[in-house]
Design a protein around this motif. Structure first.
Motif, PDB file in Angstrom:
ATOM      1  N   LYS A   1     -39.708  89.993  16.255  1.00 34.79           N
ATOM      2  CA  LYS A   1     -39.447  91.364  15.149  1.00 34.79           C
ATOM      3  C   LYS A   1     -37.925  91.528  14.930  1.00 34.79           C
ATOM      4  CE  LYS A   1     -42.976  95.130  16.414  1.00 34.79           C
ATOM      5  NZ  LYS A   1     -42.862  96.088  17.478  1.00 34.79           N
ATOM      6  N   LYS A   2     -37.004  91.357  15.961  1.00 34.71           N
ATOM      7  CA  LYS A   2     -35.497  91.267  15.648  1.00 34.71           C
ATOM      8  C   LYS A   2     -35.305  90.177  14.394  1.00 34.71           C
ATOM      9  CE  LYS A   2     -32.218  93.459  16.119  1.00 34.71           C
ATOM     10  NZ  LYS A   2     -31.878  94.915  15.947  1.00 34.71           N
ATOM     11  N   ILE A   3     -36.151  88.878  14.574  1.00 36.53           N
ATOM     12  CA  ILE A   3     -35.514  88.098  13.590  1.00 36.53           C
ATOM     13  C   ILE A   3     -36.117  88.534  12.236  1.00 36.53           C
ATOM     14  CG2 ILE A   3     -36.336  85.717  12.842  1.00 36.53           C
ATOM     15  CD1 ILE A   3     -34.841  84.980  15.204  1.00 36.53           C
ATOM     16  N   GLU A   4     -37.479  89.275  12.015  1.00 37.01           N
ATOM     17  CA  GLU A   4     -37.786  89.603  10.972  1.00 37.01           C
ATOM     18  C   GLU A   4     -36.952  90.711  10.286  1.00 37.01           C
ATOM     19  OE1 GLU A   4     -40.734  88.819   9.710  1.00 37.01           O
ATOM     20  OE2 GLU A   4     -40.996  90.044   8.179  1.00 37.01           O
ATOM     21  N   GLU A   5     -36.393  91.493  11.152  1.00 37.03           N
ATOM     22  CA  GLU A   5     -35.533  92.478  10.618  1.00 37.03           C
ATOM     23  C   GLU A   5     -34.263  91.565   9.909  1.00 37.03           C
ATOM     24  OE1 GLU A   5     -34.188  95.239  13.444  1.00 37.03           O
ATOM     25  OE2 GLU A   5     -36.429  95.827  13.707  1.00 37.03           O
ATOM     26  N   ILE A   6     -33.714  90.677  10.578  1.00 36.52           N
ATOM     27  CA  ILE A   6     -32.411  90.109  10.273  1.00 36.52           C
ATOM     28  C   ILE A   6     -32.974  89.458   9.102  1.00 36.52           C
ATOM     29  CG2 ILE A   6     -31.231  87.930  10.646  1.00 36.52           C
ATOM     30  CD1 ILE A   6     -31.197  88.734  13.821  1.00 36.52           C
ATOM     31  N   LEU A   7     -34.213  88.561   8.888  1.00 37.76           N
ATOM     32  CA  LEU A   7     -34.330  87.973   7.543  1.00 37.76           C
ATOM     33  C   LEU A   7     -34.507  88.827   6.303  1.00 37.76           C
ATOM     34  CD1 LEU A   7     -37.222  85.251   8.992  1.00 37.76           C
ATOM     35  CD2 LEU A   7     -34.977  84.998   7.957  1.00 37.76           C
ATOM     36  N   LYS A   8     -35.086  90.145   6.624  1.00 41.25           N
ATOM     37  CA  LYS A   8     -35.241  91.191   5.684  1.00 41.25           C
ATOM     38  C   LYS A   8     -33.865  91.605   5.276  1.00 41.25           C
ATOM     39  CE  LYS A   8     -39.251  93.235   5.777  1.00 41.25           C
ATOM     40  NZ  LYS A   8     -40.286  94.323   5.839  1.00 41.25           N
ATOM     41  N   ASP A   9     -32.986  91.875   6.144  1.00 41.53           N
ATOM     42  CA  ASP A   9     -31.875  92.666   5.760  1.00 41.53           C
ATOM     43  C   ASP A   9     -30.977  91.409   4.895  1.00 41.53           C
ATOM     44  OD1 ASP A   9     -32.398  94.816   6.712  1.00 41.53           O
ATOM     45  OD2 ASP A   9     -31.410  94.564   8.666  1.00 41.53           O
ATOM     46  N   GLY A  10     -30.994  90.276   5.486  1.00 40.78           N
ATOM     47  CA  GLY A  10     -30.055  89.127   5.052  1.00 40.78           C
ATOM     48  C   GLY A  10     -30.742  88.350   4.056  1.00 40.78           C
ATOM     49  N   PHE A  11     -31.781  88.470   3.565  1.00 39.12           N
ATOM     50  CA  PHE A  11     -32.919  87.657   2.859  1.00 39.12           C
ATOM     51  C   PHE A  11     -31.650  87.201   1.399  1.00 39.12           C
ATOM     52  CE2 PHE A  11     -36.037  86.198  -0.259  1.00 39.12           C
ATOM     53  CZ  PHE A  11     -36.761  85.478   0.671  1.00 39.12           C
ATOM     54  N   PHE A  12     -31.741  85.881   1.186  1.00 36.73           N
ATOM     55  CA  PHE A  12     -30.966  85.362   0.151  1.00 36.73           C
ATOM     56  C   PHE A  12     -31.055  86.280  -1.388  1.00 36.73           C
ATOM     57  CE2 PHE A  12     -30.184  81.904  -2.770  1.00 36.73           C
ATOM     58  CZ  PHE A  12     -28.376  81.754  -2.551  1.00 36.73           C
ATOM     59  N   HIS A  13     -30.135  86.745  -1.663  1.00 34.59           N
ATOM     60  CA  HIS A  13     -30.310  87.091  -3.186  1.00 34.59           C
ATOM     61  C   HIS A  13     -31.256  88.429  -2.904  1.00 34.59           C
ATOM     62  CE1 HIS A  13     -27.611  85.522  -6.171  1.00 34.59           C
ATOM     63  NE2 HIS A  13     -27.599  84.606  -5.509  1.00 34.59           N
ATOM     64  N   LYS A  14     -31.389  89.274  -1.815  1.00 28.35           N
ATOM     65  CA  LYS A  14     -32.091  90.290  -1.723  1.00 28.35           C
ATOM     66  C   LYS A  14     -32.390  91.251  -2.932  1.00 28.35           C
ATOM     67  CE  LYS A  14     -33.218  94.120   1.125  1.00 28.35           C
ATOM     68  NZ  LYS A  14     -32.988  94.986   2.542  1.00 28.35           N
ATOM     69  N   ASN A  15     -31.030  91.777  -3.457  1.00 30.91           N
ATOM     70  CA  ASN A  15     -31.180  92.778  -4.479  1.00 30.91           C
ATOM     71  C   ASN A  15     -31.677  92.287  -5.760  1.00 30.91           C
ATOM     72  OD1 ASN A  15     -30.020  94.362  -3.126  1.00 30.91           O
ATOM     73  ND2 ASN A  15     -27.778  94.432  -3.881  1.00 30.91           N
TER      74      ASN A  15
END
Lengths: 386, 495
Positions: free
Chosen positions: A47-61
């Motif tokens: 779950k924590k990894i999922e959060e990290i991936l979500k928050d720091g997704f490459f070019h998220k914006n």
């Protein structure tokens, strides 16, 4: 032909996987170290990894803009889990909670008594609500606020013989459109609207004999010789999360004084909150750090959210000493008001609790005026805790 | 770990697909087994001992049944033990806690309610295990001595949590003979992207509205029009959620070289409940037909009526077998009484349809054939099916029977609710386009258009280019949904 879709699919997942993990590998390293020490199981870990991936997704914006486009295509106005709505004129709305307003009414009465006893002008400023500017959603989502609370409160204020400023009336007289008054992507008012508020406040308090520092000059906000007008593109706190293409961007204005300023802010213990006494840095802190970021720029004013902020203007030695109660709705109005005042003490009752009663501590100060900015989020607070 | 999560898409899956193609062929099954167990652990670590026990015991059950195939009574005895274990496992974890609570509430007992949670995918992996052992018992195949093969069959990650329930005989051949080619891989990618888009763009979006209404509890405040709009929206949400998952499972299977069974075939175009259930959750229907309906029917047809001494009427055998099957399908989804009612509700209509079919046949035999025009043959049956499924799924979605009754009253306007509230237009305008896109996607309009285009000059090329473009857009948009929206587990993860 079939190779195209497979290649694209594999390229996309490996590309985003590589760059997202690369930028987040420090977080994951820390997470692995922490997890091995703690009793977390693999489920929490994933779950924590999922959060990290979500928050720091490459070019998220940029990626979430596609979400925005899709939502637009599907004609959706809802951008959250049922609380936020977008009306036909592209403004965001919040589905109001049920108020417990009695505490606020009583506290306002005691504040009014305090001002009357000490012969201090008490101004109640009714912050305008976007729903009352004639869009269809008002009848669905603002019934209690617009039809009950505002008129009843106004009646109470007038009964106490306090000063009352209905900003909505002023804006309607100026025939401004809702999109000129409010941000599309956020619940707050545009800077220009808050500057109109400042002009009206000064006008009313001057009628009560209060003298502001160089008010005539400072209130001329559109004078290019006095202010440099800069803008950023702004996404609001909904838009930042849900994609700029979905909500559209707003222009967010900064009025930078060209004249010399000497203002600084201190906290409740008297420690300075900024290392400069230049208005641009001390009052608009952080606004110029990243011009390209679609940040929530409301926080750049007054170091929001703080329960207590004291603003001292060293040039306005003959200006008034004012106490204001505000929420985020009038952060910028107070920021620009400070250019004409000797001292402003800013209290945010939303941050108060029984132990954290700043009004009790400062009520012996000799204020020249007290102002309460009444917006919807203030109604669930208490002002004085007496 | 859902297929639509970032951790699956950008961490687990890239590693699995890379290793699957890089490592030696003889190690691939073992690798996939380890990956599947890791996948399961990420979703429900505590239940790893349960799935491992199920795998080990069922492996030995099948071996013993196979060895004892010459001795019928012994193999039957082992088969019964196997059924007791598997069904017991389901009952213990799925129904025991809720049934004890029910008894405590109704009969005021003071029994301790076990606090274990429902192991992820227990209904699916248990049915797979039973299917394997029963196939061995019925001598449709022999037991596989390779433990890792059986373990992979039960725990293969694309189908582990929400199916499709693949038969052992279908899966076994693929363990040694798998097709690895770009065509198959590409088909897998296409199915996966379509499934991902179905889940994220349609199901989850409609789900926000459906949950908003169903979570209110007090249905007297919703208007008749919103009540109907909600139930129709839920039909679409459930279809896109579950068929999206199945598409992804089939797609992942193809990418790894496996062919998993199809679970859906445009169920909402059906014109009868029987047809609907042959198009909806096909693998569950097939499983029950093979392992419940047929054995019960056979057993009944051999028995004699106690009073008359004659064999039981074929029609009666059929109806009883259907009733038994549907008493399993409903509660298979969950422990609440509403699930049993859901099963019996559909069973009632299926039996009615059977009776009507028999009546039609009788009339035809007698030379008085019933005549139908276009409306009575095509339109009315379809409307009937949609309404039956709509009400059935309303019962399915309601958290309890009391909720289902209350919602039903709101549908009929008997809950002191208005026909239309002023805020309804807001909901309609928010979801209208998604609703329409959902309806279009749930009927076979794309295969129809494809057939038309392919017949044109260069039609195949145009269609392929268009398809690639759409898939690329859908994939990018789906990624943006996974990054933006909060986690929404698949509805069938609960079963």
């Amino acid at each position: 032909m079939k190779k195209i879709i497979s290649t694209f699919f594999l390229f996309t997942i490996y590309f985003f996987s590589f760059f997202t993990l690369k930028s987040q590998c420090t977080n994951i390293d820390v997470l692995i170290k922490n997890t091995s020490k703690a009793n977390n199981n693999i489920k929490d870990f994933s779950k924590k990894i999922e959060e990290i991936l979500k928050d720091g997704f490459f070019h998220k914006n940029d990626v979430i803009n596609f979400y925005g486009l899709s939502e637009r295509f599907l004609g959706r106005r809802l951008s959250s889990d049922g609380n936020y709505y977008r009306d036909t004129s592209n403004l965001m709305h919040y589905d109001f909670p049920v108020y417990n307003i009695e505490k606020f009414y009583n506290d306002n009465d005691s504040l009014s008594n305090y001002c009357r006893k000490n012969n201090i002008p008490y101004l109640v400023l009714q912050v305008p609500e976007r729903a009352t500017f004639g869009d269809d959603l008002s009848k669905y989502f603002y019934p209690d606020y617009t039809t009950n609370y505002v008129p009843i409160f106004k009646e109470k204020v007038l009964k106490n013989n306090d000063l009352y400023l209905d900003v909505e009336r002023v804006l309607k007289e100026k025939k401004l459109k809702p999109t000129e008054i409010f941000f599309k992507s956020d619940g707050h008012m545009q800077t220009t609207t808050e500057l109109i508020e400042v002009q009206e406040i000064v006008k009313i308090l001057m009628n009560k004999g209060i003298k502001f520092y160089k008010s005539e000059e400072i209130l001329d906000f559109e004078n290019p010789n006095l202010y440099e007008k800069e803008y950023r593109r702004f996404l609001g706190n909904f838009g930042y999360q849900y994609g700029k293409l979905y909500l559209g961007t707003d222009k967010f204005y900064y009025y930078i004084p060209k004249f010399e300023t000497n203002i600084f802010r201190i906290n409740k213990d008297g420690f300075p909150l900024t290392d400069s006494n230049n208005f641009r840095i001390s009052m608009l802190n952080g606004a110029f750090n990243n011009k390209k970021n679609w940040q929530y720029f409301i926080i750049d004013f007054l170091n929001f959210p703080e329960p207590y902020v004291e603003i001292d203007n060293n040039f306005a030695v003959n200006g008034p000493n004012i106490l204001v109660f505000i929420d985020s709705m009038s952060m910028r109005a107070v920021t620009y008001l400070s250019l004409m005042c000797k001292k402003i003490i800013v209290l945010d009752p939303r941050q108060f609790n029984e132990e954290n009663n700043y009004f009790k501590k400062i009520k012996k100060n000799n204020f020249d005026a007290v102002i309460t900015f009444v917006g919807h989020s203030m109604l669930n607070t208490g002002l004085t805790y007496e | 770990m859902a297929f639509s999560s970032l951790i699956f898409l950008f961490l687990f899956f890239p590693i699995v697909i890379f290793c699957n193609y890089v490592i030696q062929q003889k190690l691939r099954n073992f690798f996939l087994l380890i990956a599947s167990l890791f996948f399961y652990a990420c979703g429900d670590l505590k239940s790893i001992p349960i799935i491992l026990t199920s795998i080990i015991l069922n492996y030995f059950f099948a071996l013993f049944i196979d060895k004892a195939k010459e001795k019928k009574n012994l193999s039957k005895f082992i088969m019964i033990i196997m059924l007791v274990f598997n069904v017991g496992l389901l009952i213990t974890y799925k129904y025991l806690a809720s049934n004890i609570s029910f008894l405590n509430n109704i009969l005021h007992f003071n029994l301790t309610v076990p606090k274990w949670s429902l192991p992820l995918g227990i209904s699916f992996f248990t049915f797979s295990a039973i299917s394997y052992c029963l196939d061995v018992y019925f001598q449709a195949c022999s037991a596989d001595k390779n433990f890792f093969n059986v373990a992979l069959y039960i725990s293969f990650f694309p189908k582990l949590i929400s199916g499709p329930i693949v038969k052992w005989t279908t899966f076994q051949t693929q363990l040694s003979e798998r097709k690895f080619d770009i065509n198959n891989f590409s088909k897998g990618v296409e199915r996966f992207i379509i499934g991902l888009a179905k889940k994220l763009i349609i199901a989850d979006s409609i789900g926000v509205f459906v949950d908003n209404v169903y979570n209110r509890g007090d249905f007297s405040s919703i208007s008749v029009s919103i009540a109907w709009f909600t139930t129709f929206s839920y039909m679409l949400q459930l279809y896109y959620d579950f068929s999206g998952y199945s598409d992804m499972a089939v797609g992942l299977g193809k990418m790894l070289g496996f062919e998993l069974d199809e679970n859906f075939n445009y169920p909402y175009v059906s014109k009868s409940v029987v047809e609907y259930w042959s198009r909806w959750h096909i693998t569950l229907g097939t499983w029950l037909k093979h392992y419940v309906y047929t054995p019960v029917f056979r057993a009944l047809s051999k028995k004699k009526n106690i009073r008359t001494g004659k064999k039981i009427n074929i029609k009666t055998c059929d109806y009883i077998s259907l009733l038994v099957s549907w008493c399993i399908i409903g509660p298979w989804h969950g422990a609440g009484l509403s699930y049993l009612i859901y099963g019996l509700f559909f069973c009632f209509f299926i039996i009615c349809e059977r009776i009507f079919e028999n009546y039609k046949k009788q009339r035809t035999k007698m030379g008085r054939e019933l005549k139908f025009n276009f409306i009575t043959k095509e339109i009315l049956p379809h409307i009937y099916l949609i309404f039956v499924v709509d009400i059935g799924l309303m019962i399915f979605r309601s958290v309890s029977t009391r909720y289902a009754i209350s919602f039903g009253l709101s549908l009929l306007g008997l809950n002191k609710n208005n026909f239309f509230n002023s805020s309804d237009m807001l909901y309609f305008s928010q979801y209208f386009r998604t609703f329409i896109v959902g309806i279009i996607g749930s009927i076979p309009i794309i295969p129809f258009v494809k057939n038309k285009i392919v017949k044109l000059n260069r039609g195949k090329l145009i269609f392929s280019l268009f398809k690639i473009l759409i898939l690329i857009v859908l994939f990018i948009v789906s990624i943006s949904y996974t990054v933006t929206t909060t986690y929404n587990p698949f509805i069938y993860f609960n079963f």
